[in-house]
Structure formats: structure tokens, C-alpha cells
Design a protein around this motif. Structure first.
Motif, mmCIF file in Angstrom:
data_model
loop_
_atom_site.group_PDB
_atom_site.id
_atom_site.type_symbol
_atom_site.label_atom_id
_atom_site.label_comp_id
_atom_site.label_asym_id
_atom_site.label_seq_id
_atom_site.Cartn_x
_atom_site.Cartn_y
_atom_site.Cartn_z
ATOM 1 N N CYS B 103 94.229 46.826 88.962
ATOM 2 C CA CYS B 103 93.981 46.273 87.932
ATOM 3 C C CYS B 103 92.629 46.169 87.610
ATOM 4 N N GLY B 104 92.372 47.266 88.888
ATOM 5 C CA GLY B 104 90.846 47.523 88.165
ATOM 6 C C GLY B 104 90.101 46.626 89.244
ATOM 7 N N VAL B 112 91.769 42.209 100.921
ATOM 8 C CA VAL B 112 92.347 42.320 99.749
ATOM 9 C C VAL B 112 91.856 42.589 97.981
ATOM 10 N N CYS B 113 92.474 42.363 97.056
ATOM 11 C CA CYS B 113 92.105 42.839 95.863
ATOM 12 C C CYS B 113 91.695 41.142 95.735
ATOM 13 N N GLY B 114 90.808 40.346 94.953
ATOM 14 C CA GLY B 114 90.855 39.320 95.046
ATOM 15 C C GLY B 114 91.624 38.959 93.424
ATOM 16 N N LYS B 119 96.484 35.511 91.627
ATOM 17 C CA LYS B 119 97.629 35.505 91.166
ATOM 18 C C LYS B 119 99.091 35.338 91.986
ATOM 19 N N VAL B 120 98.765 35.766 93.196
ATOM 20 C CA VAL B 120 99.903 35.834 93.848
ATOM 21 C C VAL B 120 99.765 34.380 94.652
ATOM 22 N N LYS B 121 98.546 33.934 94.816
ATOM 23 C CA LYS B 121 97.613 32.564 95.202
ATOM 24 C C LYS B 121 98.909 31.431 94.477
#
Lengths: 200, 211
Positions: B103-104, B112-114, B119-121
Motif C-alpha cells: 500500500c505504500g 505490521v502495516c497499519g 482492512k484485515v481487521k
């Protein structure tokens, strides 16, 4: 009971026990209560977010519990008692022996994973503790295929070039070995004269 | 502490020497003594750098440079130490930041990328609601999540309970999870699903029994 090794990397932060208080007084009973609450949550939702000091300790407890459940099964009374103790909600006792144990019996421990989550405050570290093999989308994204990157393309081509050159050199060597020995000039001339004489 | 001990030691030695030399206790009238030339020289009196009469042993301490402030601490240094004034402290570069390749966004190296995790959460919460994870039932089953346009068997896929989500599959939630990129660039389908139960536990969990 013999204990299997808890095959997770235990960082120094987890060497210190959770301190849970009954009012203002830290007690061992409250500590166990806290651990029970977190483990029931983990076994129910298969993925929980918590402070890193809790997550790292509960990881060890769950690993050991799962290892014992796999090793001894539900017919073993002490194992059943421990699982019954740690699971506040009793349907999760069924879940461990019917779902988690057959799932994890295929694999070697560790059966849990810890991921660190970003926070606003640098002092506080939050953690995601999850049981492996859960049906939810993965927290760690899939590794990208990096063959298309410029550096990798150039390296691949350089490797192929190197191999090509090596192959050329080896084939040149073999040709020089296999090539017929060239006759000296006088011999060739003598041959020609003899042939000419024969024709005549 | 060391200095205190040294002072005490020096004074004790000097007291002994006084007795040896015949010097009276302080307070008593001095007796008449003859100054005799001694082999050690005049250990008692030795002129020091600042003019006052000092013993030889006392003057030895002048050679040792004790830790002492040389200059007055500036206002800035005092206040930074006491109050931690952030605007006076030197800025340090953050070397532990990494950009997410998907995602950049930036995140710390150990995390982990926030943005990706948010999104995963959200998706996990939706899946958990759809599968009714809070229900207290004795028969919990393994779950497989299926999105629009993918459902084959209505109830089970490979013995697992199907949870049909009404939306399209998100691009970051792949069908075949836990796959590795192999040299042939084909996905490795043997993950959590493909392996058999370990040999040592096979007697406990034979395949025909339905748990």
C-alpha cells in the motif's frame, strides 16, 4: 507429566509475569483469572489484540495447553481438568478437543503467532496473537513475486551471460582436443605430387 | 566515599606519627621539645601550594584531581535535564521506518502495516459476525470463507463449514492461503490443509473417526 518445549522465541519482556491486582494488591489468583480470560478469548475468536506483555505470556500458556491436549487427549483426567480450568466458556472445551487438536496434531509447535501492531504511543506496544490455520485473512501479506524488478532482471541476465560464457569456453576446449592434427606443409605437397604422378 | 576513607586513613597515620614524634594531644599545653633531625625529614610540616602549613600526606592529595565542576551549567542544559525540554533536544533520525510494498504507507520495522491491518481487521470482524463465532455450541467446525461467484457445494467443502460472504472477494484475501512462491512460479497447495496427522499421534486420531 512431562512437558514439551514451548518452541517460541520468548523475549525478555515475557520473562516477567503479568501483575493483576485485586483492588490494589497483586495476587496470584487474579493473575490466573486474567490468563483465563485472555485464553478463552483467544480460543473463541482465534485472533486477539492485546498489550504485548499479556500476549507474550498467554502465547506460552496456550502452546503448553495445546501440546498437552494433543499428547494426552480428552480421556486423560488432568488434561481435561486444565482445559476446563482455562476455558471459562465451556463450549470451548469441546472446541479444543474436537477442532484445535486434530488441526494442530498435523504439525509441530508453535501453533500460535504474534504480530506487532502499530500504535500512536511509542511506549506502548500492542500485539496480535492468533492461532495458526484460522479461516480469516492473513495479517502478513503474501510475499510479492520480485522477479519483475529491475535489479532482479539484470542479475538474472548477468547470470545467464556468465553461464553462456562458461559453456562457450568449455566447448572451445573440447573442440581443440577433438580437432584432427594438421599435417605439415611438405607432406601435403608430397601428397599432391604423388597424386599428379598417378594421374599421369 | 573513597575520599572520606582516605581522609580518615591519613588522619590516623598522622595521629600515630604525632605520638611517635612527641606532639601532645590537642588542648594540652605544648611541652618543650627539641627539634631533632629525623631520617624521614619533616613529615609533619610541609609548605603547600597555597602557603598554609600542610603535612606531607595531606599534600599528596593535592596531586589527585577530584571531580569538580569547572564551568557553570548553562540554562539550556539544566532545563533539558530537569524538565526534558523537547524543543531543545537534538533531533535524531528515525531509522526504523519501512514502507509497505503493498500500500505504500510507512510503519515501524517490527510492526505490521497499519493500513493493511485495518482492512484485515474489518474483514475478520465481518467474517466472525457471519459465522456467528459467539454462539456457544458444542459442535464447532472448521470454516472456509467463500465469496460471491465462488460457491460450489452449499454446506461443506472438504468437510468444512462454508461461510458465504455477500461481497466480492477482496484482492488481498487469496483463495489459496499459506502458499509459497516456488521456482516454477506455481503455488504450493500443501499448507495447513494438505498435510496428514503426525505419525506419533496417528493412533489417537485415526482418519476414519469423525471428530
Amino acid at each position: 507429566m512431562s512437558y514439551d518445549k514451548i518452541r517460541t522465541l520468548v523475549p525478555p519482556k515475557a520473562w516477567k509475569h503479568i501483575k493483576a491486582t485485586w483492588g490494589t494488591v497483586p495476587t496470584y489468583a487474579m493473575r490466573l483469572e486474567k490468563i483465563r480470560q485472555m485464553m478463552t478469548g483467544l480460543f473463541r475468536y482465534e485472533r486477539i489484540e492485546c498489550h504485548d506483555k499479556y500476549g507474550l505470556e498467554i502465547q506460552q500458556y496456550t502452546e503448553l495447553l495445546l501440546q498437552e491436549a494433543i499428547k494426552y487427549g480428552p480421556r486423560h483426567k488432568p488434561t481435561m481438568e486444565t482445559v476446563d480450568f482455562y476455558m471459562i466458556e465451556k463450549d470451548l472445551v469441546h472446541k479444543t478437543f474436537k477442532l484445535f487438536v486434530p488441526r494442530f496434531a498435523r504439525f509441530e509447535p508453535p501453533y500460535t503467532k504474534i504480530h506487532f501492531i502499530p500504535t500512536q504511543n511509542r511506549e506502548i506496544k500492542r500485539v496480535l496473537l492468533e492461532l495458526k490455520g484460522n479461516p480469516f485473512p492473513p495479517v502478513e501479506p503474501r510475499p510479492l513475486d520480485r522477479k519483475g524488478s529491475l535489479v532482479n532482471i539484470l542479475l538474472a541476465e548477468a547470470k545467464r551471460d556468465y553461464v553462456r560464457q562458461k559453456v562457450k569456453a568449455e566447448s572451445a576446449k573440447e573442440e581443440s582436443r577433438d580437432a584432427p592434427v594438421e599435417e605439415p606443409v611438405e607432406a601435403t605437397q608430397a601428397k599432391e605430387t604423388t597424386e599428379a604422378i598417378k594421374e599421369e | 566515599m573513597f575520599r572520606v576513607k582516605l581522609d580518615l586513613a591519613v588522619r590516623r597515620v598522622e595521629a600515630l606519627l604525632d605520638i611517635f614524634m612527641g606532639k601532645p594531644f590537642p588542648g594540652l599545653p605544648q611541652l618543650a621539645t627539641v627539634e631533632q633531625p629525623s631520617a624521614f625529614g619533616n613529615l609533619q610540616s610541609h609548605p603547600s601550594s597555597d602557603g598554609s602549613q600542610k603535612s606531607f600526606l595531606e599534600s599528596l592529595k593535592d596531586g589527585i584531581f577530584w571531580g569538580v565542576p569547572k564551568k557553570r551549567k548553562s540554562w539550556e542544559k539544566r532545563h533539558v535535564k530537569q524538565f526534558g525540554l523537547s524543543y531543545m533536544r537534538p533531533w535524531r533520525p528515525r531509522t526504523d521506518l519501512i514502507t509497505c510494498l503493498h500500500c505504500g504507507n510507512t510503519h515501524e520495522a517490527h510492526t505490521v502495516c497499519g493500513a493493511c491491518y485495518a482492512k484485515v481487521k474489518e474483514e475478520t470482524a465481518r467474517i466472525q459476525a457471519a459465522m456467528d463465532i459467539k454462539a456457544r455450541v458444542p459442535d464447532h467446525q472448521e470454516v472456509v470463507v467463500v465469496y460471491e461467484g465462488e460457491a460450489t457445494d452449499p454446506t461443506t467443502i472438504g468437510g468444512k463449514k462454508v461461510i458465504a460472504m455477500p461481497t466480492n472477494r477482496p484482492s488481498w484475501f487469496h483463495d489459496i492461503l499459506m502458499t509459497k512462491i516456488t521456482p516454477d512460479n506455481k503455488p504450493n497447495t500443501v499448507g495447513w490443509e494438505g498435510q496428514d496427522i503426525q505419525e506419533k499421534y496417528k493412533h489417537k486420531y485415526p482418519p476414519k473417526k469423525n471428530y
